[in-house]
Scaffold this motif. Structure first.
Motif, PDB file in Angstrom:
ATOM      1  N   ALA A  89       0.792  -1.156  -0.181  1.00  0.00           N
ATOM      2  CA  ALA A  89      -0.081   0.026  -0.075  1.00  0.00           C
ATOM      3  C   ALA A  89       0.850   1.171   0.069  1.00  0.00           C
ATOM      4  N   GLY A  90       0.340   2.428  -0.254  1.00  0.00           N
ATOM      5  CA  GLY A  90       0.963   3.945   0.102  1.00  0.00           C
ATOM      6  C   GLY A  90       1.205   4.376  -1.277  1.00  0.00           C
ATOM      7  N   VAL A  91       0.388   5.524  -1.577  1.00  0.00           N
ATOM      8  CA  VAL A  91       0.643   6.087  -2.828  1.00  0.00           C
ATOM      9  C   VAL A  91       2.192   6.738  -2.880  1.00  0.00           C
ATOM     10  N   ARG A  92       2.672   7.409  -2.014  1.00  0.00           N
ATOM     11  CA  ARG A  92       3.946   8.018  -1.994  1.00  0.00           C
ATOM     12  C   ARG A  92       5.072   6.942  -2.005  1.00  0.00           C
ATOM     13  N   TYR A  93       4.912   6.034  -1.261  1.00  0.00           N
ATOM     14  CA  TYR A  93       6.059   4.905  -1.323  1.00  0.00           C
ATOM     15  C   TYR A  93       6.433   4.314  -2.672  1.00  0.00           C
ATOM     16  N   SER A  94       4.983   4.497  -3.480  1.00  0.00           N
ATOM     17  CA  SER A  94       5.085   3.849  -4.694  1.00  0.00           C
ATOM     18  C   SER A  94       6.301   4.758  -5.706  1.00  0.00           C
ATOM     19  N   LEU A  95       6.492   5.882  -5.413  1.00  0.00           N
ATOM     20  CA  LEU A  95       7.378   6.365  -5.980  1.00  0.00           C
ATOM     21  C   LEU A  95       8.765   6.235  -5.845  1.00  0.00           C
ATOM     22  N   GLN A  96       9.130   5.531  -4.596  1.00  0.00           N
ATOM     23  CA  GLN A  96      10.422   5.265  -4.180  1.00  0.00           C
ATOM     24  C   GLN A  96      10.790   3.866  -4.410  1.00  0.00           C
ATOM     25  N   ASN A  97       9.714   3.079  -4.429  1.00  0.00           N
ATOM     26  CA  ASN A  97      10.092   1.609  -4.430  1.00  0.00           C
ATOM     27  C   ASN A  97       8.935   0.748  -5.478  1.00  0.00           C
ATOM     28  N   PRO A  98       8.980   1.207  -6.863  1.00  0.00           N
ATOM     29  CA  PRO A  98       7.821   0.664  -7.763  1.00  0.00           C
ATOM     30  C   PRO A  98       7.876  -0.822  -7.832  1.00  0.00           C
ATOM     31  N   ARG A  99       9.115  -1.445  -7.497  1.00  0.00           N
ATOM     32  CA  ARG A  99       9.023  -2.804  -7.977  1.00  0.00           C
ATOM     33  C   ARG A  99       8.202  -3.770  -6.716  1.00  0.00           C
ATOM     34  N   ALA A 100       8.287  -3.181  -5.556  1.00  0.00           N
ATOM     35  CA  ALA A 100       7.448  -3.700  -4.627  1.00  0.00           C
ATOM     36  C   ALA A 100       6.231  -3.841  -4.825  1.00  0.00           C
ATOM     37  N   TYR A 101       5.729  -3.018  -5.443  1.00  0.00           N
ATOM     38  CA  TYR A 101       4.212  -2.973  -5.796  1.00  0.00           C
ATOM     39  C   TYR A 101       3.903  -4.102  -7.121  1.00  0.00           C
ATOM     40  N   ILE A 102       4.857  -4.393  -8.153  1.00  0.00           N
ATOM     41  CA  ILE A 102       4.846  -5.017  -9.026  1.00  0.00           C
ATOM     42  C   ILE A 102       4.747  -6.629  -8.444  1.00  0.00           C
ATOM     43  N   ASP A 103       5.515  -6.940  -7.471  1.00  0.00           N
ATOM     44  CA  ASP A 103       5.705  -8.134  -6.876  1.00  0.00           C
ATOM     45  C   ASP A 103       4.593  -8.290  -5.906  1.00  0.00           C
ATOM     46  N   ALA A 104       4.046  -7.503  -5.120  1.00  0.00           N
ATOM     47  CA  ALA A 104       2.917  -7.806  -4.057  1.00  0.00           C
ATOM     48  C   ALA A 104       1.824  -7.642  -4.836  1.00  0.00           C
ATOM     49  N   ASN A 105       1.568  -6.962  -5.622  1.00  0.00           N
ATOM     50  CA  ASN A 105       0.274  -6.559  -5.984  1.00  0.00           C
ATOM     51  C   ASN A 105      -0.100  -7.068  -7.324  1.00  0.00           C
ATOM     52  N   ILE A 106       0.851  -7.466  -8.109  1.00  0.00           N
ATOM     53  CA  ILE A 106       0.364  -8.171  -9.422  1.00  0.00           C
ATOM     54  C   ILE A 106       0.856  -9.642  -9.482  1.00  0.00           C
ATOM     55  N   VAL A 107       2.066  -9.985  -8.949  1.00  0.00           N
ATOM     56  CA  VAL A 107       2.381 -11.289  -8.847  1.00  0.00           C
ATOM     57  C   VAL A 107       1.485 -11.932  -7.887  1.00  0.00           C
ATOM     58  N   GLY A 108       1.258 -11.040  -6.491  1.00  0.00           N
ATOM     59  CA  GLY A 108       0.689 -11.721  -5.550  1.00  0.00           C
ATOM     60  C   GLY A 108      -0.770 -11.969  -5.580  1.00  0.00           C
ATOM     61  N   THR A 109      -1.246 -10.953  -6.286  1.00  0.00           N
ATOM     62  CA  THR A 109      -2.730 -11.062  -6.839  1.00  0.00           C
ATOM     63  C   THR A 109      -3.024 -12.206  -7.626  1.00  0.00           C
ATOM     64  N   PHE A 110      -1.999 -12.403  -8.524  1.00  0.00           N
ATOM     65  CA  PHE A 110      -2.167 -13.632  -9.627  1.00  0.00           C
ATOM     66  C   PHE A 110      -2.124 -14.729  -8.568  1.00  0.00           C
ATOM     67  N   ASN A 111      -1.330 -14.857  -7.552  1.00  0.00           N
ATOM     68  CA  ASN A 111      -1.338 -15.946  -7.004  1.00  0.00           C
ATOM     69  C   ASN A 111      -2.778 -16.403  -6.198  1.00  0.00           C
ATOM     70  N   VAL A 112      -3.154 -15.256  -5.797  1.00  0.00           N
ATOM     71  CA  VAL A 112      -4.531 -15.378  -5.034  1.00  0.00           C
ATOM     72  C   VAL A 112      -5.626 -15.941  -5.989  1.00  0.00           C
ATOM     73  N   MET A 113      -5.504 -15.414  -7.016  1.00  0.00           N
ATOM     74  CA  MET A 113      -6.669 -15.821  -7.868  1.00  0.00           C
ATOM     75  C   MET A 113      -6.451 -17.247  -8.458  1.00  0.00           C
ATOM     76  N   GLU A 114      -5.198 -17.635  -8.454  1.00  0.00           N
ATOM     77  CA  GLU A 114      -5.054 -19.238  -8.582  1.00  0.00           C
ATOM     78  C   GLU A 114      -5.239 -19.901  -7.600  1.00  0.00           C
ATOM     79  N   ALA A 115      -5.075 -19.584  -6.437  1.00  0.00           N
ATOM     80  CA  ALA A 115      -5.581 -20.228  -5.313  1.00  0.00           C
ATOM     81  C   ALA A 115      -7.406 -20.312  -5.293  1.00  0.00           C
ATOM     82  N   ALA A 116      -7.755 -19.090  -5.575  1.00  0.00           N
ATOM     83  CA  ALA A 116      -9.210 -19.090  -5.528  1.00  0.00           C
ATOM     84  C   ALA A 116      -9.858 -19.930  -6.625  1.00  0.00           C
ATOM     85  N   ARG A 117      -9.316 -20.094  -7.710  1.00  0.00           N
ATOM     86  CA  ARG A 117      -9.503 -20.968  -8.594  1.00  0.00           C
ATOM     87  C   ARG A 117      -9.534 -22.525  -8.338  1.00  0.00           C
ATOM     88  N   ALA A 118      -8.321 -22.802  -7.546  1.00  0.00           N
ATOM     89  CA  ALA A 118      -7.976 -24.175  -7.122  1.00  0.00           C
ATOM     90  C   ALA A 118      -8.999 -24.691  -6.179  1.00  0.00           C
TER      91      ALA A 118
END
Length: 334
Positions: free
Chosen positions: A88-117
């Motif tokens: 989370a955090g709008v301002r932190y995304s300016l400093q560390n954008p990769r953390a958002y890709i890892d948690a919010n993109i990859v992590g959400t994909f994993n959650v959707m896969e778990a929901a499908r399973a």
């Protein structure tokens, strides 16, 4: 007994939702990486409170750990998954954008896969009012275009909405995305405005006020927010016979987007004055220009939530501020 699998239970909103469901008699399995983005002690304290409930179980792991996430979800066999964990955090995304890709993109994909399973009855996932980005037509409605995100945080949440729609279409996975509007309240995050303002005023240190205070926000008290999520759990999107007036229900999938906001925009300076009045102290104000990625105003049209559930958030901001200050003084013994 109904069972929910909630990601982000050591976090602000996940904690409150888990507590609400446990009080209603649900079994809740929490999943959280307990990262050090902010004070880990606060996260551990939230988990201690939840751990007092016999029906609460917990897995400590990162969303990026797909195997652990899938095993935990399959073991819990939940009726619903509510995905609230994120970087989370709008301002932190300016400093560390990769953390958002890892948690919010990859992590959400994993959650959707778990929901499908697990083949859950309903997958609910958090988005944000930040997806409205540069939109100026307010109040914001779910059917408006939201193609101008101003931060990588907002962009990842917009991507989550698109990912959720595709899974709903391909796998028939009923999915609801909710867009939060400036959530605040007890047990809140230290990086959020109310927390920072309260701390600064009590300590006599300057508080930063962006855009010289010419900001408006649709402040939503956290218990109102989680009540909305709770009611949406049972508003499972399906065919067009499940549509309501003004709905964002997709014509191609069991998928909808729902705003959860107080349907009122409050001037930031009025919000600060409410904190000052509650604390009995004046702030040392440090007026600053608009920050990159920020927007001057947010304002929710929450009529879809009302039409689906009969409910809309309604806690006045002064009441919410008073509740937060009371919690803050008790928690920090000030």
């Amino acid at each position: 007994m109904r069972t929910a699998f909630i990601t982000g239970t050591a976090g602000f909103i996940g904690f409150h939702l888990a507590e609400l469901l446990l009080q209603e008699g649900w079994a809740v399995h929490g999943f959280d990486g307990v990262t050090d983005y902010y004070d880990v002690t606060l996260k551990e304290r939230r988990l201690e409170v939840l751990g007092q409930h016999a029906q609460f179980t917990f897995t400590r792991a990162m969303l990026e750990d797909s195997d652990t996430l899938r095993r935990a979800a399959c073991a819990a066999q939940p009726e619903v998954i509510v995905h609230l964990a994120a970087q989370a955090g709008v301002r932190y995304s300016l400093q560390n954008p990769r953390a958002y890709i890892d948690a919010n993109i990859v992590g959400t994909f994993n959650v959707m896969e778990a929901a499908r399973a697990v083949q859950v009855r309903h997958l609910l996932m958090a988005s944000t009012s930040s997806v409205y980005g540069a939109n100026t037509d307010m109040p914001f409605g779910e059917t408006q275009k939201a193609d101008t995100p101003l931060t990588i945080y907002a962009a990842t949440k917009k991507a989550n909405e698109a990912m959720g729609h595709s899974y709903a279409h391909i796998y028939g996975l009923p999915t609801t995305m909710f867009r939060f509007f400036t959530v605040y309240g007890a047990w809140g995050r230290p990086d959020m405005a109310l927390f920072k303002f309260t701390k600064g005023i009590l300590e006599g240190t300057p508080i930063d006020i962006y855009n010289n205070g010419e900001m408006w926000r649709d402040f939503t008290y956290v218990t109102d927010l989680v009540r909305g999520i709770r009611l949406l759990i049972d508003a499972v999107p399906g065919g067009q016979d499940t549509a309501v007036e003004g709905d964002s229900l997709s014509p191609a999938a069991p998928f909808r987007i729902v705003n959860i906001g107080n349907s009122d925009k409050i001037r930031l300076l009025d919000f600060i004055e409410a904190i000052e009045e509650e604390l009995g102290q004046k702030a040392i104000r440090n007026y600053m220009p608009m920050q990159i990625g920020d927007v001057p105003a947010t304002w929710a049209d929450a009529s879809v939530l009302k039409n689906l559930t009969g409910y809309r958030p309604q806690t006045p901001f002064r009441t919410g501020v008073a509740r937060f200050v009371r919690w803050y003084r008790e928690y920090y013994s000030t």
